[in-house]
Scaffold this active site. Structure first.
Site, PDB file in Angstrom:
ATOM      1  N   ILE A 115      45.972  33.605  34.486  1.00 23.62           N
ATOM      2  CA  ILE A 115      46.816  32.766  35.341  1.00 23.62           C
ATOM      3  C   ILE A 115      46.516  33.123  36.789  1.00 23.62           C
ATOM      4  CG2 ILE A 115      49.180  32.129  35.978  1.00 23.62           C
ATOM      5  CD1 ILE A 115      50.081  32.863  33.187  1.00 23.62           C
ATOM      6  N   CYS A 116      46.297  32.118  37.615  1.00 22.82           N
ATOM      7  CA  CYS A 116      46.071  32.298  39.041  1.00 22.82           C
ATOM      8  C   CYS A 116      44.884  33.245  39.283  1.00 22.82           C
ATOM      9  CB  CYS A 116      47.359  32.793  39.693  1.00 22.82           C
ATOM     10  SG  CYS A 116      47.392  32.689  41.494  1.00 22.82           S
ATOM     11  N   THR A 117      45.063  34.240  40.120  1.00 24.54           N
ATOM     12  CA  THR A 117      43.947  35.126  40.458  1.00 24.54           C
ATOM     13  C   THR A 117      43.682  36.175  39.388  1.00 24.54           C
ATOM     14  OG1 THR A 117      45.461  36.507  41.750  1.00 24.54           O
ATOM     15  CG2 THR A 117      44.218  34.810  42.951  1.00 24.54           C
ATOM     16  N   GLY A 118      44.361  36.089  38.266  1.00 28.25           N
ATOM     17  CA  GLY A 118      43.996  36.926  37.129  1.00 28.25           C
ATOM     18  C   GLY A 118      42.556  36.668  36.714  1.00 28.25           C
ATOM     19  N   ALA A 168      44.944  27.719  37.642  1.00 30.24           N
ATOM     20  CA  ALA A 168      44.979  27.796  39.098  1.00 30.24           C
ATOM     21  C   ALA A 168      46.207  28.572  39.560  1.00 30.24           C
ATOM     22  CB  ALA A 168      44.941  26.385  39.675  1.00 30.24           C
TER      23      ALA A 168
END
Length: 327
Positions: A115-118, A168
């Site tokens: 999730i996201c910048t993971g 994103a």
């Protein structure tokens, strides 16, 4: 002691790190734990784990105590990696020895998602090499610079490359989880989870619509009315010229405005909506395949088969066999 207590359920392990985003952890637990079969049986079991059990700092003033260690990853069917604030620091080292040891415990073939910048952690571990992936649009340029071996798509809400998925910005974790539930158990189950969470079961477009851009001269215009009209007439052949006329725009202006607002072309959006309509009809009706193709606007069963194979990896009949009996 077993980490997961219900062997028959799909096992989801959420791997958290110091500086984790609390909201993203909540998204995974809230959505997967709501998914249930027709008889009310939970379809997933979700546990939170960390490379080194104990207190885990978050991006807020909260500190969480996580008892489960990386052994949970060895039993998981799906591993989800939320973002951590370290990924917002330029050139930060996200792949530490404890995390490397934890990731090494994941079984081959396990579904892995971020999730996201993971996604920075997945990329640093080599899990995204040669794959299409996304991350928060603000971090996309740095992501591409640091990981040139990854095909970065900063416009979409999530990517699905088989057993590796990325999403994103924070809230797109909702879109990703609903997508995985939909892929596992069909649209009816995913839609029920979405209703329980009071979110859209399928958001239009991608994160391109959220990127700050110079305001165009036609800022007062919109393609929303054309989209609403198109959804009511999906069974018909629809052309760009016809959709543009609904907004009193030229085809060129409409095409540009549509992509700015939705994050994809009108043709891509129409195909996406028709696939969703076909899925709904295959799951919820006994209409023959040919009739489903007509109602969804594909015209022929062959055309629908081609589009469903591209989008879902299965034929219409196989999709119906899998999910018609599951709802």
């Amino acid at each position: 002691m077993a980490v997961f207590t219900h062997p028959g359920r799909h096992r989801v392990a959420v791997l958290v790190r110091h500086g984790m985003l609390v909201m993203e952890l909540g998204i995974v637990h809230r959505l997967f734990r709501q998914a249930r079969a027709a008889d009310g049986t939970p379809l997933y079991e979700v546990v939170t784990c960390t490379p080194e059990p104990g207190e885990v700092r978050t991006d807020t003033d909260l500190t969480l105590t996580v008892a489960q260690g990386p052994e949970a990853l060895a039993e998981a069917d799906t591993v989800l990696v939320p973002a951590a604030v370290i990924e917002y620091e330029p050139n930060a080292r996200v792949l530490t020895p404890p995390i490397e040891r934890a990731l090494a415990m994941i079984r081959p073939g396990t579904r892995i998602a971020s999730i996201c910048t993971g996604a920075f952690l997945l990329a640093a571990a080599g899990l995204l090499d040669g794959r299409r992936a996304t991350t928060h649009w603000r971090s996309a340029c740095e992501f591409q610079t640091r990981f040139p071996q990854v095909e970065v798509d900063a416009d979409v809400l999530y990517t699905d490359d088989g057993n590796v998925l990325t999403s994103a910005g924070v809230a797109s974790g909702i879109d990703l989880c609903l997508h995985m539930i939909r892929r596992d158990h069909g649209a009816a189950v995913a839609n029920d989870v979405a209703r329980g969470t009071v979110v859209s079961p399928h958001r239009e477009g991608g994160q391109a619509q959220f990127i700050v851009r110079p305001v165009p001269e036609t800022a007062t215009s919109s393609t929303a009315a054309a989209r609403a009209w198109a959804l009511e007439h999906l069974h018909r052949p629809l052309t760009l010229r016809e959709l543009a006329a609904r907004e009193s725009m030229s085809t060129r202006t409409f095409t540009r405005r549509f992509r700015e607002e939705v994050g994809m072309s009108a043709v891509q959006w129409l195909t996406q909506q028709r696939v969703e309509r076909a899925r709904q009809l295959l799951e919820e009706s006994d209409l023959p395949i040919d009739r489903v193709a007509e109602e969804a606007g594909f015209g022929t069963a062959a055309s629908m088969r081609q589009h469903l194979q591209a989008a879902l990896g299965v034929s219409p009949s196989a999709y119906r066999t899998t999910f018609r009996s599951a709802v």
